[in-house]
Enzyme design. Structure first.
Site, PDB file in Angstrom:
ATOM      1  CD  GLU A 269      -2.695   1.231   2.829  1.00 35.49           C
ATOM      2  OE1 GLU A 269      -3.228   0.144   3.019  1.00 35.49           O
ATOM      3  OE2 GLU A 269      -3.152   2.378   3.343  1.00 35.49           O
TER       4      GLU A 269
ATOM      5  CD  GLU B   7      -3.975   7.352   5.274  1.00 37.18           C
ATOM      6  OE1 GLU B   7      -4.794   6.871   5.819  1.00 37.18           O
ATOM      7  OE2 GLU B   7      -2.672   6.983   5.716  1.00 37.18           O
TER       8      GLU B   7
END
Length: 267
Positions: free
Chosen positions: A140, A145
């Site tokens: 990932e 974020e």
């Protein structure tokens, strides 16, 4: 040929030959400029649907303009407080799985995050082999974020398993001020050796891909797909507890551009 014709042609050539924010010559291989109106281009995007991960409270909807649309030159992902399919909140997650997959190059997204405790917009990537090998073996890459509880920071993170098959991650969260006030470029430069993370012109993390060598292979030398989503937090998640009064929230994306590795690179 007059100047009115020359100018747009010159801009088109520049867009297709150069990554705009770091000046290194690259070839544009895929993009969405969001220069249309309505639902995201179905030739480029599909959807996650339902309650997808982390026991997050939002229901991701599909083909629903209330939660995802293109308007005024931007992709808009909107999280709302409403009753829908047994959920109390809705949002959207658009992905390129099955449409376009990527291996190496520069992934560059210009976006404006949304502010509020419990807001959790993201730009990220997962290995296309996620189904058979499961997470985190697929790898990932979190290009961005942003969480409302840490509103002066942005997060870049890599998740993987190491040579002993143990879960590992590497992340940084530079203090950048007030990212929700304007659009910023979130990007990675990715080759077979490393992944560099950028906030505008700030390179704030470099991940050595060899760290993810394991008994089978290395996920960061395989194809990934892209995800753009607006999640809502809850207690115990990175997003933190949600303050419902912040809703509705709008997360805006100006463009997505994927470039090949530099023209002088053999990778």
């Amino acid at each position: 040929m007059n100047k009115q014709v020359l100018i747009p042609l010159f801009c088109m050539v520049a867009l297709n030959c150069f990554a705009q924010s770091d000046g290194i010559k690259r070839k544009l291989i895929w993009s969405d400029e969001f220069d249309y109106t309505g639902l995201p281009d179905a030739k480029k995007w599909t959807y996650e649907q339902g309650f997808v991960r982390n026991k997050e409270p939002q229901f991701y909807t599909k083909n629903r303009l209330e939660n995802v649309r293109v308007e005024n030159g931007n992709l808009v992902i909107e999280a709302k407080k409403e009753e829908f399919e047994g959920a109390h909140f809705t949002s959207a997650s658009v992905i390129t799985l099955g449409k376009q997959h990527f291996k190496y190059g520069r992934i560059e997204v210009r976006a404006k995050v949304c502010k509020g405790v419990g807001a959790w917009p993201a730009i990220w990537m997962l290995g296309t082999n996620r189904g058979p090998v499961k997470w985190p073996n697929c790898g990932e890459i979190d290009i961005l974020e942003f969480v409302g509880k840490d509103s002066t920071q942005v997060y870049g993170t890599v998740h993987y398993t190491d040579s002993t098959n143990n879960y590992k991650y590497q992340g940084e969260k530079p203090v950048v001020g007030r990212p929700w006030q304007d659009f910023h470029v979130y990007a990675i430069n990715w080759d077979q050796d490393k992944i560099e993370f950028y906030y505008d012109d700030l390179k704030y993390m470099v991940f050595d891909i060899k760290k993810a060598d394991n008994a089978v292979d290395n996920p960061f030398r395989k194809e990934f797909y892209l995800l753009l989503n607006l999640a809502l937090g809850r207690q115990g998640t990175l997003g933190g507890p949600l303050k419902e009064e912040i809703l509705p929230l709008k997360y805006e994306v100006d463009y997505v551009r994927i470039y090949k590795s530099p023209l002088n690179s053999k990778k």
